[in-house]
Scaffold this active site. Structure first.
Site, mmCIF file in Angstrom:
data_model
loop_
_atom_site.group_PDB
_atom_site.id
_atom_site.type_symbol
_atom_site.label_atom_id
_atom_site.label_comp_id
_atom_site.label_asym_id
_atom_site.label_seq_id
_atom_site.Cartn_x
_atom_site.Cartn_y
_atom_site.Cartn_z
ATOM 1 C CD GLN A 1 -3.110 -0.615 0.055
ATOM 2 O OE1 GLN A 1 -3.264 0.542 -0.322
ATOM 3 N NE2 GLN A 1 -3.804 -1.628 -0.448
ATOM 4 C CB SER B 1 14.524 0.276 5.129
ATOM 5 O OG SER B 1 13.505 -0.230 4.289
ATOM 6 C CB SER C 1 11.768 -0.268 1.202
ATOM 7 O OG SER C 1 11.204 -1.533 1.463
ATOM 8 C CE LYS D 1 8.259 -5.900 11.058
ATOM 9 N NZ LYS D 1 9.149 -5.813 9.875
ATOM 10 C CD GLN D 2 -0.130 0.031 12.088
ATOM 11 O OE1 GLN D 2 -0.955 0.524 12.858
ATOM 12 N NE2 GLN D 2 -0.436 -0.301 10.849
ATOM 13 C CG HIS E 1 -6.382 -2.909 9.069
ATOM 14 N ND1 HIS E 1 -7.735 -3.160 9.027
ATOM 15 C CD2 HIS E 1 -5.843 -3.885 9.853
ATOM 16 C CE1 HIS E 1 -8.003 -4.251 9.743
ATOM 17 N NE2 HIS E 1 -6.879 -4.695 10.261
ATOM 18 C CG ASP F 1 -9.929 -6.092 6.894
ATOM 19 O OD1 ASP F 1 -10.034 -6.013 5.660
ATOM 20 O OD2 ASP F 1 -8.878 -6.471 7.455
ATOM 21 C CD GLU G 1 -14.477 -31.112 -10.961
ATOM 22 O OE1 GLU G 1 -15.361 -30.263 -10.717
ATOM 23 O OE2 GLU G 1 -14.096 -31.369 -12.119
ATOM 24 C CD GLU H 1 -14.035 -27.079 -12.749
ATOM 25 O OE1 GLU H 1 -15.228 -26.813 -12.513
ATOM 26 O OE2 GLU H 1 -13.667 -28.087 -13.376
#
Length: 341
Positions: free
Chosen positions: A29, A52, A54, A86-87, A109, A192, A228, A232
């Site tokens: 996100q 990090s 990132s 982690k918040q 969230h 959620d 099955e 599907e």
């Protein structure tokens, strides 16, 4: 009465004029919100912990990357794009010490706020913008000139402008192009969690495995059972996604329809619904979150044991072999993927 749908005309990106927006974390996100907001003309910085992986990716996308605390100090609106568990620790170590009156914290969230894992000062706005789809789709739809529908919510309105901030953010990521609905942190979080546990992930996974096991134990080939009970399923889910349950039934055979409406309620019955209600109460009371926090702090032993057992289920070996025979299918070997921070 139908819920009000907010669109582009209801949101004003001008509320971000001369403001700095920070995205903490650059995962699914986070990267989508940051890129879409930047392309909408907003000033966005990325906050990451030192070292990090990132950081290099974010810089390659044209962002200034700073440490989490510095991002919070410099920004007016801060998106906490970190994994739920982690918040709290990041909030205590890097976010809270750098918050000041009039800033806004934004979540995608509601878990950490609704269940009190973090306590935000009363002079800070707390808002939510939750797109109803994964980050890569939020980004792709924006790039195509479309948008992912989203939810907004206000938990604290210290500045009396919190809703305008949420709508502006939703517009910046493209969601008001499709439509935005207003909810609460409580409603978003509890529904959620319930959807994940009882239907989308927990319910669907258990149903597929049970169906596979029933056929194999009755002597049928595992390959037939896989086709099955799992393969599907996507066809049926796609039909429901596009046209609803009634639309799906319109598209299947009379035999399938009759089996659906007469046998389905025998599988998902009063006992199933009774268990669903228990799961919902565990969520509403905070029991689930307390259990999850304890498991996370304890080193994820049960979590990893159950995941390992699921990965070793016979359906996985059968499925891997059959999917290798399907050249048209995009192959994905997703393992251990976490939201980046």
């Amino acid at each position: 009465m139908p819920a009000k749908v907010y669109t582009d005309k209801d949101a004003d990106l001008g509320v971000f004029a001369n403001k700095t927006l920070a995205v903490l974390g650059y995962g699914s996100q986070g990267h989508a919100h940051a890129l879409n907001l930047k392309d909408s003309g907003c000033k966005v910085i990325i906050g990451l912990y030192e070292g990090s992986k990132s950081a290099e990716v974010a810089r390659s996308h044209g962002f200034e990357v700073v440490e989490t605390g510095e991002a919070v100090r410099r920004a007016d609106v801060i998106m906490v794009g970190l994994p739920d568990m982690k918040q709290a620790s990041v909030y205590e170590s890097a976010i809270a010490p750098n918050l000041s009156k009039g800033k806004a914290l934004l979540f995608s969230h509601g878990l950490a706020v609704h269940f009190g894992l973090i306590k935000v000062p009363a002079d800070v706005d707390v808002i939510m913008v939750a797109p109803k789809g994964p980050g890569h789709m939020v980004r792709r739809l924006y790039a195509e000139g479309k948008g992912m529908p989203a939810l907004i919510a206000v938990a604290q309105n210290a500045t009396k402008k919190a809703k305008k901030l949420a709508l502006a953010w939703a517009k910046g990521i493209g969601s008001t192009r499709a439509g935005v609905l207003e909810t609460t942190f409580k409603e978003e979080c509890e529904t959620d969690l319930f959807g994940e546990q009882a239907v989308l992930c927990g319910g669907a996974s258990a149903l597929v495995q049970a169906g596979f096991e029933t056929l194999v134990e009755a002597g049928y080939q595992p390959e037939m059972a896989y086709f099955e009970c799992l393969h599907e399923l996507k066809l049926i889910c796609d039909l429901m996604y596009e046209s609803g349950i009634a639309g799906m039934r319109f598209s299947i055979s009379e035999t399938a329809k009759y089996g659906d409406i007469t046998r389905g309620p025998r599988v998902i019955n009063k006992e199933t619904k009774k268990e669903m209600k228990k799961i919902l109460k565990e969520i509403q009371s905070g029991q689930f979150v307390k259990e999850w926090v304890k498991e996370h702090k304890g080193g994820l032993k049960k979590y990893n044991k159950l995941l390992d057992a699921g990965a070793k289920h016979p359906i996985e070996k059968t499925g891997a072999r059959l999917r290798s025979m399907m050249p048209w299918m995009a192959k994905k070997n997703i393992k251990g993927v976490q939201a980046a921070y």
